[in-house]
Design an enzyme around this catalytic site. Structure first.
Site, PDB file in Angstrom:
ATOM      1  N   GLU A   1     -11.430  14.661  19.333  1.00  0.00           N
ATOM      2  CA  GLU A   1     -11.492  13.553  18.376  1.00  0.00           C
ATOM      3  C   GLU A   1     -10.756  12.336  18.922  1.00  0.00           C
ATOM      4  O   GLU A   1      -9.643  12.448  19.444  1.00  0.00           O
ATOM      5  CB  GLU A   1     -10.871  13.979  17.043  1.00  0.00           C
ATOM      6  CG  GLU A   1     -10.791  12.875  16.006  1.00  0.00           C
ATOM      7  CD  GLU A   1     -10.140  13.330  14.718  1.00  0.00           C
ATOM      8  OE1 GLU A   1      -9.492  12.486  14.056  1.00  0.00           O
ATOM      9  OE2 GLU A   1     -10.270  14.525  14.364  1.00  0.00           O
TER      10      GLU A   1
ATOM     11  N   GLU B   1      -7.378   4.109  12.397  1.00  0.00           N
ATOM     12  CA  GLU B   1      -7.146   4.951  11.227  1.00  0.00           C
ATOM     13  C   GLU B   1      -6.030   4.247  10.465  1.00  0.00           C
ATOM     14  O   GLU B   1      -4.852   4.578  10.595  1.00  0.00           O
ATOM     15  CB  GLU B   1      -6.727   6.351  11.686  1.00  0.00           C
ATOM     16  CG  GLU B   1      -6.696   7.400  10.606  1.00  0.00           C
ATOM     17  CD  GLU B   1      -6.372   8.775  11.189  1.00  0.00           C
ATOM     18  OE1 GLU B   1      -7.155   9.696  10.958  1.00  0.00           O
ATOM     19  OE2 GLU B   1      -5.325   8.906  11.881  1.00  0.00           O
TER      20      GLU B   1
END
Length: 310
Positions: free
Chosen positions: A165, A170
């Protein structure tokens, strides 16, 4: 290293024009937005149409569905209180709009246990996944405006085996401090081969970056970029400026020795994270119901691969 063959669109050679602003482009997309200078100077770059989008659709058309899944590809509902919902993504005025809202109690299901912290599915959010994988070498970028909630507004990539990932951004928008921080991260998960349950995370080395004027990322559109040069070398960009090099010479480790050697899938979503919810950091019902706070916007996303060296 390309799974889906040659680009179907035109060949776009990036000019040296500068990008003069970060406002929504009103459907014009990235055509006058040059690649970061140090990227652009190394090669001529070809647009990969299959994973690039201006989101200039009137609703969710067949063209939209040709490029995007309107949820997680295998039906994962989301972490903690998060409940991914196709009803919480929309195409409006040349933008992909992901929204959040409260889940009615009858739809929340039974509480799940997260290490002693129990949570029902109480927050609907949008989740959009690219139908085609990407592989290195590639430069990907998105113009986004994050929400003003205590949810993460995310532009990220995940391998289809759920082990590798990359979080290009984020970012939380609940406070001015958080809304100034582009958070980048990577994860390399060890999973149970039978159940796919998470066992260990070899990565999780988050770092944070700000624009030179410390702009709030929930007040305007900003560009979040990622150059996947090789399995062992990646770069992160904010408004065209290099902010992080992730490599085996910096923070990148993988005990299995694979590193980022497999295809990834581009994802846009919002999430309520368990580690923050444990601290009581989660949106209120009033905030979830506030349209000035509960939306994340994507103006465009683009991907380029090098076709020849300069």
């Amino acid at each position: 290293m390309w799974r889906f063959g040659m680009c179907l669109g035109a060949l776009w050679i990036l000019s040296s024009c500068s990008y003069s602003g970060i406002n929504h482009t009103n459907g014009l997309g990235w055509q006058d937005v040059s690649l970061p200078e140090n990227i652009n100077s190394t090669a001529k770059w070809e647009l990969i149409d299959e994973v690039s989008d201006n989101f200039n659709y009137v609703g969710k058309t067949a063209e939209f569905y040709d490029k995007w899944h309107d949820n997680h590809i295998r039906g994962w509902k989301g972490p903690g209180a998060t409940y991914f919902s196709a009803q919480h993504s929309a195409l409006e005025n040349g933008l992909l709009v992901l929204s959040a809202s409260a889940v009615p109690e009858p739809q929340q299901g039974k509480p799940a246990d997260y290490g002693g912290f129990k949570s029902k599915k109480t927050i609907y959010t949008g989740f959009v996944t690219a139908k085609r994988n990407i592989e290195y070498p590639i430069f990907v970028e998105a113009s986004m405006k994050i929400s003003s909630l205590a949810l993460a507004s995310n532009f990220w990539m995940l391998s289809d085996d759920d082990k590798y990932e990359i979080d290009v951004t984020e970012t939380y928008g609940d406070t001015d401090y958080n809304a100034k921080q582009m958070s980048t991260n990577y994860h390399i998960f060890k999973r149970d081969p039978g159940t796919n349950d998470y066992l260990e995370d070899y990565g999780h080395k988050a770092k944070h970056y700000q624009t030179p004027d410390k702009a709030l990322l929930n007040k305007d559109f900003h560009r979040f970029g990622f150059y996947w040069k090789s399995p062992k070398h990646m770069e992160f960009y904010l408004d065209g400026k290099l902010v992080r090099v992730l490599s085996t010479e910096t923070d990148l480790t993988d005990p299995d020795g694979h590193f980022f050697d497999r295809p990834l899938r581009i994802i846009f979503d919002m999430e309520d994270h368990v580690w923050r919810a444990k601290k009581g950091i989660t949106p209120s019902l009033e905030q979830l119901d506030d349209p000035s706070k509960n939306k994340m916007y994507v103006d465009w996303t683009r991907a380029y691969r090098p076709v020849s060296s300069n």
